[in-house]
Design a protein around this motif. Structure first.
Motif, short mmCIF file in Angstrom:
data_model
loop_
_atom_site.label_atom_id
_atom_site.label_comp_id
_atom_site.label_asym_id
_atom_site.label_seq_id
_atom_site.Cartn_x
_atom_site.Cartn_y
_atom_site.Cartn_z
N VAL A 133 0.86 -1.18 0.00
CA VAL A 133 0.00 0.00 0.00
C VAL A 133 0.89 1.24 0.00
CG1 VAL A 133 -1.83 1.25 1.20
CG2 VAL A 133 -1.74 -1.24 1.33
N ILE A 134 0.66 2.13 -0.96
CA ILE A 134 1.47 3.35 -1.07
C ILE A 134 0.54 4.55 -1.18
CG2 ILE A 134 3.16 4.60 -2.45
CD1 ILE A 134 4.17 1.90 -3.48
N LEU A 135 0.79 5.56 -0.38
CA LEU A 135 0.08 6.83 -0.46
C LEU A 135 1.04 7.87 -1.03
CD1 LEU A 135 -2.28 8.80 0.14
CD2 LEU A 135 -1.33 9.06 2.42
N THR A 136 0.65 8.50 -2.14
CA THR A 136 1.50 9.52 -2.76
C THR A 136 0.74 10.84 -2.87
OG1 THR A 136 0.83 8.87 -4.99
CG2 THR A 136 2.84 7.88 -4.12
N TYR A 137 1.51 11.90 -2.80
CA TYR A 137 0.97 13.25 -3.03
C TYR A 137 2.03 14.01 -3.82
CZ TYR A 137 -0.70 17.97 -2.31
OH TYR A 137 -1.13 19.25 -2.52
N ASN A 138 1.63 14.58 -4.93
CA ASN A 138 2.57 15.27 -5.84
C ASN A 138 3.74 14.36 -6.20
OD1 ASN A 138 1.11 17.62 -6.05
ND2 ASN A 138 2.26 18.68 -4.46
N GLU A 139 3.42 13.10 -6.48
CA GLU A 139 4.39 12.08 -6.88
C GLU A 139 5.45 11.79 -5.82
OE1 GLU A 139 5.84 12.50 -10.88
OE2 GLU A 139 3.93 13.38 -11.53
N GLU A 140 5.20 12.20 -4.59
CA GLU A 140 6.09 11.91 -3.48
C GLU A 140 5.41 10.88 -2.58
OE1 GLU A 140 7.70 14.08 0.56
OE2 GLU A 140 7.23 15.32 -1.18
N ILE A 141 6.14 9.85 -2.23
CA ILE A 141 5.60 8.81 -1.35
C ILE A 141 5.54 9.35 0.07
CG2 ILE A 141 5.96 6.53 -0.36
CD1 ILE A 141 7.25 5.68 -3.00
N LEU A 142 4.32 9.44 0.60
CA LEU A 142 4.14 9.90 1.98
C LEU A 142 4.11 8.75 2.96
CD1 LEU A 142 1.35 12.61 1.56
CD2 LEU A 142 3.82 12.94 1.63
N LEU A 143 3.62 7.61 2.48
CA LEU A 143 3.45 6.48 3.38
C LEU A 143 3.50 5.20 2.56
CD1 LEU A 143 2.51 6.16 6.46
CD2 LEU A 143 0.32 5.59 5.46
N GLN A 144 4.16 4.20 3.10
CA GLN A 144 4.20 2.90 2.44
C GLN A 144 4.12 1.82 3.49
OE1 GLN A 144 7.40 2.30 -0.32
NE2 GLN A 144 6.70 0.27 -0.88
N GLU A 145 3.22 0.88 3.29
CA GLU A 145 3.08 -0.26 4.18
C GLU A 145 3.12 -1.52 3.34
OE1 GLU A 145 -0.51 0.02 6.48
OE2 GLU A 145 0.24 1.68 7.69
N ASN A 146 3.69 -2.57 3.90
CA ASN A 146 3.80 -3.83 3.18
C ASN A 146 3.39 -4.99 4.08
OD1 ASN A 146 5.15 -2.77 0.76
ND2 ASN A 146 6.82 -2.33 2.17
N GLY A 147 3.01 -6.06 3.46
CA GLY A 147 2.75 -7.31 4.16
C GLY A 147 1.43 -7.35 4.91
N GLU A 148 1.41 -8.21 5.90
CA GLU A 148 0.20 -8.46 6.67
C GLU A 148 -0.30 -7.22 7.38
OE1 GLU A 148 -1.38 -11.59 10.05
OE2 GLU A 148 0.48 -12.00 8.98
N GLU A 149 0.61 -6.41 7.88
CA GLU A 149 0.24 -5.17 8.57
C GLU A 149 -0.55 -4.24 7.63
OE1 GLU A 149 2.44 -1.21 10.25
OE2 GLU A 149 3.41 -3.14 10.67
N LEU A 151 -2.28 -5.10 4.90
CA LEU A 151 -3.58 -5.69 4.57
C LEU A 151 -4.55 -5.55 5.74
CD1 LEU A 151 -5.23 -7.18 2.45
CD2 LEU A 151 -4.37 -9.32 3.41
N HIS A 152 -4.08 -5.82 6.94
CA HIS A 152 -4.96 -5.70 8.11
C HIS A 152 -5.35 -4.25 8.36
CE1 HIS A 152 -4.01 -9.87 9.98
NE2 HIS A 152 -4.41 -9.94 8.74
N HIS A 153 -4.48 -3.32 8.03
CA HIS A 153 -4.84 -1.90 8.15
C HIS A 153 -6.01 -1.57 7.22
CE1 HIS A 153 -4.16 2.32 9.18
NE2 HIS A 153 -4.51 2.56 7.93
N LEU A 154 -5.98 -2.09 6.00
CA LEU A 154 -7.09 -1.87 5.06
C LEU A 154 -8.37 -2.49 5.60
CD1 LEU A 154 -5.30 -2.63 1.66
CD2 LEU A 154 -5.82 -0.38 2.65
N TYR A 155 -8.28 -3.72 6.08
CA TYR A 155 -9.46 -4.40 6.63
C TYR A 155 -10.01 -3.65 7.84
CZ TYR A 155 -8.16 -8.63 3.94
OH TYR A 155 -7.87 -9.53 2.96
N ASP A 156 -9.14 -3.24 8.74
CA ASP A 156 -9.58 -2.54 9.94
C ASP A 156 -10.25 -1.20 9.58
OD1 ASP A 156 -8.65 -4.56 11.61
OD2 ASP A 156 -6.70 -3.58 11.94
N THR A 157 -9.71 -0.53 8.57
CA THR A 157 -10.33 0.72 8.11
C THR A 157 -11.72 0.45 7.56
OG1 THR A 157 -8.16 1.65 7.58
CG2 THR A 157 -10.07 2.70 6.56
#
Length: 161
Positions: A133-149, A151-157
């Motif tokens: 999961v990558i969040l970008t703003y103005n083509e700059e990566i603000l946040l990146q998460e990988n793996g089970e954490e 996926l579970h963040h998406l589910y929890d949201t």
């Protein structure tokens, strides 16, 4: 002579109208072609992947439900060779609400913050180890998460009230 001139003028006008009608018909055909192309851009594989059920914390929902709830303006792509679903959408709260962003930044992200999620599927289930999961703003990566954490963040949201 006047009748011949009138007939000539009418013929010229009708010829011009015929050309204009042909242009309109060609334009309409182009619009229809573009619409058909856009509709087929979401392949049947994507539709099948979107319909896959997810069971998390005694709750059942589909891949489509998940992303339609947590993102806006979603674009779907499925890579058959890698068995990966690529989902891109505009950020919206409450996704990553635990981040220390002020109101101004949240407004900017809601307008032009893009979330890209890549999920690998094995036996019609999302492989949590290969979720990105990558969040970008103005083509700059603000946040990146990988793996089970990630996926579970998406589910929890998704499960937030």
């Amino acid at each position: 002579m006047t009748k011949v001139a009138c007939i000539t003028c009418i013929c010229a006008l009708l010829t011009g109208c015929g050309d204009r009608l042909a242009e309109i018909r060609d334009a309409a055909s182009g619009i229809n072609s573009a619409a058909n192309s856009a509709a087929s851009a979401v392949s049947r594989d994507v539709h099948a992947m979107r319909a896959i059920d997810i069971n998390y914390q005694d709750t059942s929902f589909t891949v489509n439900d998940l992303f339609k709830t947590i993102l806006r303006d979603i674009r779907w792509d499925y890579d058959l060779e890698k068995n990966e679903l690529h989902v891109r959408g505009t950020w919206q709260p409450p996704l990553f609400s635990d981040q220390p962003w002020d109101g101004d930044m949240k407004e900017k992200l809601a307008e032009a913050g893009f979330v890209t999620v890549t999920c690998k599927f094995i036996d019609d289930k999302i492989d949590s180890k290969h979720t990105n999961v990558i969040l970008t703003y103005n083509e700059e990566i603000l946040l990146q998460e990988n793996g089970e954490e990630a996926l579970h963040h998406l589910y929890d949201t998704y499960l937030l009230p």
